[in-house]
Design a protein around this motif. Structure first.
Motif, short mmCIF file in Angstrom:
data_model
loop_
_atom_site.label_atom_id
_atom_site.label_comp_id
_atom_site.label_asym_id
_atom_site.label_seq_id
_atom_site.Cartn_x
_atom_site.Cartn_y
_atom_site.Cartn_z
N SER A 1 22.14 -1.93 50.95
CA SER A 1 21.92 -3.47 50.47
C SER A 1 23.06 -4.21 49.96
N HIS A 2 23.13 -5.28 50.53
CA HIS A 2 24.45 -6.19 49.96
C HIS A 2 23.92 -7.68 50.16
N SER A 3 24.86 -8.52 49.52
CA SER A 3 24.84 -10.08 50.07
C SER A 3 26.26 -10.27 50.78
N ASP A 4 26.39 -11.24 51.81
CA ASP A 4 27.35 -11.73 52.54
C ASP A 4 28.23 -12.37 51.77
N PRO A 5 29.72 -11.73 51.69
CA PRO A 5 30.49 -12.42 51.05
C PRO A 5 31.10 -13.85 51.14
N GLY A 6 30.97 -14.27 52.49
CA GLY A 6 31.53 -15.54 52.98
C GLY A 6 30.47 -16.62 52.87
N ALA A 7 30.70 -17.66 53.62
CA ALA A 7 29.97 -18.75 53.56
C ALA A 7 28.46 -18.93 54.15
N ILE A 8 28.50 -18.68 55.29
CA ILE A 8 27.10 -18.34 55.90
C ILE A 8 27.13 -17.57 57.22
N THR A 9 26.14 -16.61 57.56
CA THR A 9 26.05 -15.78 58.47
C THR A 9 25.08 -16.23 59.52
N ILE A 10 25.46 -16.02 60.67
CA ILE A 10 24.62 -16.35 61.88
C ILE A 10 24.41 -14.93 62.58
N LEU A 11 23.13 -14.35 62.50
CA LEU A 11 23.09 -13.16 63.03
C LEU A 11 21.99 -13.48 64.38
N LEU A 12 22.50 -12.68 65.39
CA LEU A 12 21.56 -12.54 66.70
C LEU A 12 21.05 -11.10 66.69
N PRO A 13 19.90 -11.18 66.37
CA PRO A 13 19.08 -9.76 66.47
C PRO A 13 18.75 -9.15 67.70
N ASP A 14 18.56 -7.76 67.67
CA ASP A 14 17.93 -7.09 68.72
C ASP A 14 16.70 -7.76 68.93
N PRO A 15 16.45 -8.23 70.10
CA PRO A 15 15.09 -8.88 70.41
C PRO A 15 13.83 -7.95 70.43
N ASP A 16 14.09 -6.69 70.59
CA ASP A 16 13.04 -5.62 70.73
C ASP A 16 12.50 -4.91 69.72
N VAL A 17 13.69 -4.84 68.62
CA VAL A 17 13.32 -3.91 67.50
C VAL A 17 13.79 -4.47 66.47
N ALA A 18 12.68 -4.73 65.46
CA ALA A 18 13.11 -5.19 64.04
C ALA A 18 13.90 -4.15 63.17
N GLY A 19 14.92 -4.83 62.23
CA GLY A 19 15.65 -3.86 61.51
C GLY A 19 16.05 -4.24 60.02
N LEU A 20 16.27 -5.66 60.21
CA LEU A 20 16.67 -6.44 59.21
C LEU A 20 15.73 -6.55 57.85
N GLN A 21 16.08 -6.10 56.74
CA GLN A 21 15.31 -6.29 55.83
C GLN A 21 15.74 -7.23 54.60
N VAL A 22 15.02 -8.45 54.09
CA VAL A 22 15.69 -9.25 53.05
C VAL A 22 14.61 -8.90 51.73
N ARG A 23 15.23 -8.94 50.70
CA ARG A 23 14.81 -8.92 49.34
C ARG A 23 14.06 -10.05 48.85
N LYS A 24 12.90 -10.17 48.51
CA LYS A 24 12.01 -11.39 48.07
C LYS A 24 11.04 -10.80 47.11
N GLY A 25 11.23 -11.33 45.70
CA GLY A 25 10.43 -10.70 44.82
C GLY A 25 10.41 -9.43 44.47
N GLY A 26 11.38 -8.66 44.74
CA GLY A 26 11.45 -7.28 44.31
C GLY A 26 10.88 -6.51 45.38
N LYS A 27 10.45 -7.23 46.61
CA LYS A 27 9.94 -6.30 47.86
C LYS A 27 11.03 -6.36 48.89
N TRP A 28 11.10 -5.43 49.72
CA TRP A 28 11.68 -5.62 51.20
C TRP A 28 10.80 -6.18 52.17
N ILE A 29 11.21 -7.18 52.92
CA ILE A 29 10.41 -7.96 53.70
C ILE A 29 11.36 -7.53 55.22
N THR A 30 10.58 -7.04 56.10
CA THR A 30 11.04 -6.79 57.38
C THR A 30 10.84 -8.26 58.36
#
Length: 358
Positions: free
Chosen positions: A230-259
């Motif tokens: 778990s981290h936040s990105d230190p810079g200005a903005i990040t543009i992520l090109l994800p793997d199209p076949d497998v989800a892996g990124l989770q975002v923290r929202k309201g205390g929950k991890w959203i895939t």
């Protein structure tokens, strides 16, 4: 950065561990119970990161342009993350650039080792973030390279194999940089600043950019570890090109991890810590992490658009008043990123430590 010349212990390539067919992961990768992913229970189907069509942001219809801007603003305030489609980057280029990095990670280890990195710049082939001896590590390898400013761009440090890699990265970087500029304009206007405010505050044509190609190997015990803590990105903005076949990124929202479910041909955009500082927390960077799985390897490309390293970044004076005082102390990006390079990903600890006492 002289105190960051070498890793504190021999570097182990996670891909090699995975390909050796181990049934249990080494203790170095086992996270504390509180940090482990609950792989089944943490998929919240009713919550999804906003998907925004940017076509009208570039069009001439003012009403549609305004609606797109409003959606970006809302996503920056409520989520810190959003997916974008019709973003102006060639779908074919996205596909080929991601594929060439997968090909790189499939090269023999001795070829990749020629690009082994050190913590002084992180440039090259790596397998850890942070220099704490005995630290618990993440289940991933990566390749990190500088794209901007041009004075730091050294293509001889980029992979020579596959042969198309350097050319594809150069073309991909140019198109994604253009997208970053357009998004910063939209964010500036949404914050009621001049449209070029954020770009200029971050260094204008001298802004930095770097690319990290991530490789998350199959893991025999994905419930015990993370691909990226778990981290936040230190810079200005990040543009992520994800793997199209497998989800892996989770975002923290309201205390929950959203895939995050990758949308076809979309980028995932997130607000970095420097936007949080400059916007005086009107826009917030958000904790995120990466989970791994036992079935498939994953490849993703993170493009980080960053302030010029020696500029002081502080809340925009237009966003500071008696009722909303400056929340953060001025700091250069160079000073700021030393923290993550030494300590690795640590939630939102770093940005919280910058808060002003006034």
């Amino acid at each position: 950065m002289n105190h960051l010349m070498s890793w504190p212990e021999p570097v182990v390539r996670v891909q090699s561990l995975s390909e050796n067919g181990i049934g249990t992961i080494p203790d170095r990768y086992i996270k504390p119970i509180s940090d482990r992913p609950a792989l089944k229970s943490e998929i919240h189907d009713h919550l999804e990161v906003p998907i925004i069509d940017l076509q009208n942001l570039f069009g001439k219809d003012p009403a549609l342009h305004q609606e797109t801007s409003r959606r970006i603003s809302s996503a920056c305030r409520d989520w810190g993350f959003f997916q974008v489609v019709n973003h102006g980057v060639s779908h074919e280029l996205m596909k080929r650039t991601r594929a060439v990095w997968r090909d790189f990670f499939e090269l023999p280890l001795e070829v990749k080792q020629q690009y082994a990195n050190s913590p002084s710049t992180y440039e090259g082939y790596g397998s850890r973030l942070g220099i704490e001896k005995g630290a618990i590590l993440d289940w991933s390898d990566y390749f990190f390279l500088n794209y901007l400013p041009v004075t730091l761009r050294n293509q001889s440090k980029w992979p020579a194999q596959p042969v198309s890699c350097r050319e594809l990265v150069a073309k991909y970087g140019a198109q994604v940089t253009k997208l970053c500029g357009r998004l910063l304009k939209a964010m500036s206007i949404n914050l009621e600043l001049k449209e070029d405010y954020l770009q200029n505050a971050f260094g204008g044509d001298e802004m930095g950019a770097c690319l990290r190609a991530n490789f998350y190997p199959k893991c025999p015990q994905p419930e015990l570890t993370l691909g990226l803590s778990s981290h936040s990105d230190p810079g200005a903005i990040t543009i992520l090109l994800p793997d199209p076949d497998v989800a892996g990124l989770q975002v923290r929202k309201g205390g929950k991890w959203i895939t995050v479910k990758p949308f076809p041909n979309a980028f995932i955009v997130n607000v970095g810590d420097q936007i949080q500082v400059l916007s005086n927390a009107n826009y917030k960077s958000v904790e995120h992490r990466v989970i791994v799985n036992s079935e498939k390897d994953r490849v993703s490309l993170a493009f980080f658009y960053n302030p010029k390293s020696d500029l002081l970044i502080e809340p925009a004076k237009e966003l500071v008043n008696e009722d909303q005082p400056a929340l953060y102390k001025p700091m250069t990006y160079d000073e700021y990123r030393v923290y993550i390079r030494m300590n690795g990903p640590c939630g939102k600890t770093q940005i919280e430590s910058m808060k002003s006492n006034r």
